[in-house]
Scaffold this motif. Sequence first.
Motif, PDB file in Angstrom:
ATOM      1  N   ALA A  36       0.861  -0.950  -0.077  1.00 37.53           N
ATOM      2  CA  ALA A  36      -0.045  -0.086  -0.171  1.00 37.53           C
ATOM      3  C   ALA A  36       1.033   1.371  -0.059  1.00 37.53           C
ATOM      4  CB  ALA A  36      -0.811   0.015   1.322  1.00 37.53           C
ATOM      5  N   GLN A  37       0.164   2.213  -0.397  1.00 42.09           N
ATOM      6  CA  GLN A  37       1.065   3.601  -0.085  1.00 42.09           C
ATOM      7  C   GLN A  37       0.958   4.329   1.300  1.00 42.09           C
ATOM      8  OE1 GLN A  37      -1.151   6.523  -2.911  1.00 42.09           O
ATOM      9  NE2 GLN A  37       0.310   6.196  -4.574  1.00 42.09           N
ATOM     10  N   ILE A  38       2.129   4.772   1.509  1.00 38.03           N
ATOM     11  CA  ILE A  38       2.408   5.591   2.565  1.00 38.03           C
ATOM     12  C   ILE A  38       2.365   7.019   2.203  1.00 38.03           C
ATOM     13  CG2 ILE A  38       3.584   6.251   4.430  1.00 38.03           C
ATOM     14  CD1 ILE A  38       2.509   3.200   4.630  1.00 38.03           C
ATOM     15  N   TRP A  39       1.258   8.091   2.858  1.00 39.82           N
ATOM     16  CA  TRP A  39       1.143   9.384   2.376  1.00 39.82           C
ATOM     17  C   TRP A  39       1.989  10.118   3.544  1.00 39.82           C
ATOM     18  CZ3 TRP A  39      -4.357  11.289   0.854  1.00 39.82           C
ATOM     19  CH2 TRP A  39      -4.841  10.549  -0.067  1.00 39.82           C
ATOM     20  N   TRP A  40       2.992  10.844   2.629  1.00 37.46           N
ATOM     21  CA  TRP A  40       3.850  11.603   3.650  1.00 37.46           C
ATOM     22  C   TRP A  40       3.225  13.249   3.499  1.00 37.46           C
ATOM     23  CZ3 TRP A  40       8.347  10.715   6.043  1.00 37.46           C
ATOM     24  CH2 TRP A  40       8.911   9.593   6.353  1.00 37.46           C
ATOM     25  N   VAL A  41       3.171  13.688   4.809  1.00 41.90           N
ATOM     26  CA  VAL A  41       2.785  15.087   4.842  1.00 41.90           C
ATOM     27  C   VAL A  41       3.836  16.040   4.832  1.00 41.90           C
ATOM     28  CG1 VAL A  41       1.874  16.836   6.542  1.00 41.90           C
ATOM     29  CG2 VAL A  41       0.749  14.630   6.406  1.00 41.90           C
ATOM     30  N   GLN A  42       4.088  17.060   4.117  1.00 43.41           N
ATOM     31  CA  GLN A  42       5.204  17.978   3.853  1.00 43.41           C
ATOM     32  C   GLN A  42       4.473  19.308   3.767  1.00 43.41           C
ATOM     33  OE1 GLN A  42       7.528  14.710   1.052  1.00 43.41           O
ATOM     34  NE2 GLN A  42       8.057  16.965   0.895  1.00 43.41           N
ATOM     35  N   SER A  43       5.498  20.114   3.648  1.00 42.77           N
ATOM     36  CA  SER A  43       5.150  21.735   3.347  1.00 42.77           C
ATOM     37  C   SER A  43       3.893  22.051   4.340  1.00 42.77           C
ATOM     38  CB  SER A  43       4.905  21.785   1.783  1.00 42.77           C
ATOM     39  OG  SER A  43       6.074  21.542   1.257  1.00 42.77           O
ATOM     40  N   VAL A  44       3.997  21.959   5.374  1.00 41.56           N
ATOM     41  CA  VAL A  44       2.840  22.260   6.503  1.00 41.56           C
ATOM     42  C   VAL A  44       3.121  23.585   7.067  1.00 41.56           C
ATOM     43  CG1 VAL A  44       2.022  22.035   8.834  1.00 41.56           C
ATOM     44  CG2 VAL A  44       2.772  19.926   7.499  1.00 41.56           C
ATOM     45  N   TYR A  45       2.028  24.294   7.071  1.00 36.49           N
ATOM     46  CA  TYR A  45       2.301  25.688   7.086  1.00 36.49           C
ATOM     47  C   TYR A  45       0.953  26.343   7.457  1.00 36.49           C
ATOM     48  CZ  TYR A  45       3.839  30.712   7.906  1.00 36.49           C
ATOM     49  OH  TYR A  45       4.039  31.933   8.152  1.00 36.49           O
ATOM     50  N   THR A  46       0.848  27.126   8.698  1.00 36.97           N
ATOM     51  CA  THR A  46      -0.595  27.859   8.942  1.00 36.97           C
ATOM     52  C   THR A  46       0.157  29.337   9.246  1.00 36.97           C
ATOM     53  OG1 THR A  46      -1.441  25.726   9.883  1.00 36.97           O
ATOM     54  CG2 THR A  46      -2.395  28.106  10.547  1.00 36.97           C
ATOM     55  N   LEU A  47      -0.529  30.184   8.733  1.00 42.31           N
ATOM     56  CA  LEU A  47      -0.404  31.791   8.924  1.00 42.31           C
ATOM     57  C   LEU A  47      -0.469  31.876  10.476  1.00 42.31           C
ATOM     58  CD1 LEU A  47      -2.595  33.583   6.390  1.00 42.31           C
ATOM     59  CD2 LEU A  47      -0.133  32.943   6.269  1.00 42.31           C
ATOM     60  N   LEU A  96       5.286  12.073   8.675  1.00 39.09           N
ATOM     61  CA  LEU A  96       5.945  12.982   8.286  1.00 39.09           C
ATOM     62  C   LEU A  96       7.110  13.188   9.026  1.00 39.09           C
ATOM     63  CD1 LEU A  96       5.326  14.999  11.156  1.00 39.09           C
ATOM     64  CD2 LEU A  96       3.148  15.119  10.290  1.00 39.09           C
ATOM     65  N   TYR A  97       7.923  14.110   8.635  1.00 36.58           N
ATOM     66  CA  TYR A  97       9.009  14.625   9.501  1.00 36.58           C
ATOM     67  C   TYR A  97       9.074  15.924   9.858  1.00 36.58           C
ATOM     68  CZ  TYR A  97      10.614  15.757   4.930  1.00 36.58           C
ATOM     69  OH  TYR A  97      10.801  16.267   3.458  1.00 36.58           O
ATOM     70  N   ALA A  98       9.679  16.218  10.868  1.00 36.53           N
ATOM     71  CA  ALA A  98       9.808  17.399  11.500  1.00 36.53           C
ATOM     72  C   ALA A  98      11.181  17.864  11.819  1.00 36.53           C
ATOM     73  CB  ALA A  98       8.924  17.838  12.419  1.00 36.53           C
ATOM     74  N   MET A 112      -0.269  10.955  16.321  1.00 37.55           N
ATOM     75  CA  MET A 112       0.738  10.606  15.516  1.00 37.55           C
ATOM     76  C   MET A 112       1.807  10.114  16.602  1.00 37.55           C
ATOM     77  SD  MET A 112       0.914  13.102  12.193  1.00 37.55           S
ATOM     78  CE  MET A 112       1.549  11.662  11.235  1.00 37.55           C
ATOM     79  N   SER A 113       2.550   9.412  16.247  1.00 40.63           N
ATOM     80  CA  SER A 113       3.884   8.990  17.051  1.00 40.63           C
ATOM     81  C   SER A 113       5.056   8.490  15.908  1.00 40.63           C
ATOM     82  CB  SER A 113       3.495   7.815  17.954  1.00 40.63           C
ATOM     83  OG  SER A 113       3.275   6.812  17.447  1.00 40.63           O
ATOM     84  N   SER A 114       6.097   8.057  16.513  1.00 39.20           N
ATOM     85  CA  SER A 114       7.318   7.770  15.630  1.00 39.20           C
ATOM     86  C   SER A 114       8.167   6.761  16.439  1.00 39.20           C
ATOM     87  CB  SER A 114       8.273   8.710  14.999  1.00 39.20           C
ATOM     88  OG  SER A 114       8.964   8.373  14.116  1.00 39.20           O
ATOM     89  N   HIS A 115       8.601   5.720  15.830  1.00 41.14           N
ATOM     90  CA  HIS A 115       9.757   4.800  16.320  1.00 41.14           C
ATOM     91  C   HIS A 115      11.019   4.739  15.351  1.00 41.14           C
ATOM     92  CE1 HIS A 115       7.574   2.199  13.669  1.00 41.14           C
ATOM     93  NE2 HIS A 115       8.729   1.587  13.384  1.00 41.14           N
ATOM     94  N   TYR A 116      10.615   5.719  14.271  1.00 42.48           N
ATOM     95  CA  TYR A 116      11.983   5.897  13.248  1.00 42.48           C
ATOM     96  C   TYR A 116      12.854   7.182  13.569  1.00 42.48           C
ATOM     97  CZ  TYR A 116       9.314   2.849  10.358  1.00 42.48           C
ATOM     98  OH  TYR A 116       8.840   1.622   9.755  1.00 42.48           O
ATOM     99  N   LYS A 117      14.001   7.184  13.068  1.00 35.74           N
ATOM    100  CA  LYS A 117      14.877   8.361  13.015  1.00 35.74           C
ATOM    101  C   LYS A 117      15.109   8.481  11.485  1.00 35.74           C
ATOM    102  CE  LYS A 117      18.837  10.470  14.896  1.00 35.74           C
ATOM    103  NZ  LYS A 117      19.693  10.475  15.936  1.00 35.74           N
ATOM    104  N   VAL A 118      14.997   9.595  10.921  1.00 30.40           N
ATOM    105  CA  VAL A 118      15.393  10.022   9.352  1.00 30.40           C
ATOM    106  C   VAL A 118      16.567  10.269   9.299  1.00 30.40           C
ATOM    107  CG1 VAL A 118      14.561  11.310   7.370  1.00 30.40           C
ATOM    108  CG2 VAL A 118      12.558  10.726   9.341  1.00 30.40           C
TER     109      VAL A 118
END
Length: 149
Positions: A76-87, A117-119, A135-141
């Motif tokens: 299956a596809q994993i969707w990656w969230v990027q370019s997050v911005y709120t004024l 996503l990554y931050a 959301m949570s993570s056990h990865y390090k990018v």
Amino acid sequence: MTIRRACEADVEVIAQNNHAMAKESEGLELSMDTLRLGSEAVLKDPAKGVFFLLEVEGKVVSQLMITYEWSDWRNAQIWWVQSVYTLPSHRRQGHYRRLYQHVRDLCKAEGAGGIRLYADASNVRAHATYEALGMSSHYKVFEEEFIRL
């Protein structure tokens, strides 16, 4: 409040938001020309990704981009969230939460395997926002960059 897919006419606002986001979150002063071209490439080719925009009274106040990764483990596809911005003037009002939930619903409806996503490691405010959404993570990018910003 309206959530919609971005179109080519949105390139300038997306590029401006990406410029502000890079400066605020990582202290980077990115080229507006590069940001316009990069955003336009996505807007012209949905295989590269899709921008979603949240508007209040016709003004874009929050955005995110989705890109795709194929997971052979999940078939299956994993969707990656990027370019997050709120004024800044529209933060802490639930706009990003609504935008994320909209994208999450689409992701599930299309049978994707999940959202990632990554931050930036120092962006603890963003980390808290993502954790509040479940959301949570056990990865390090890890990365190796070939284009110097």
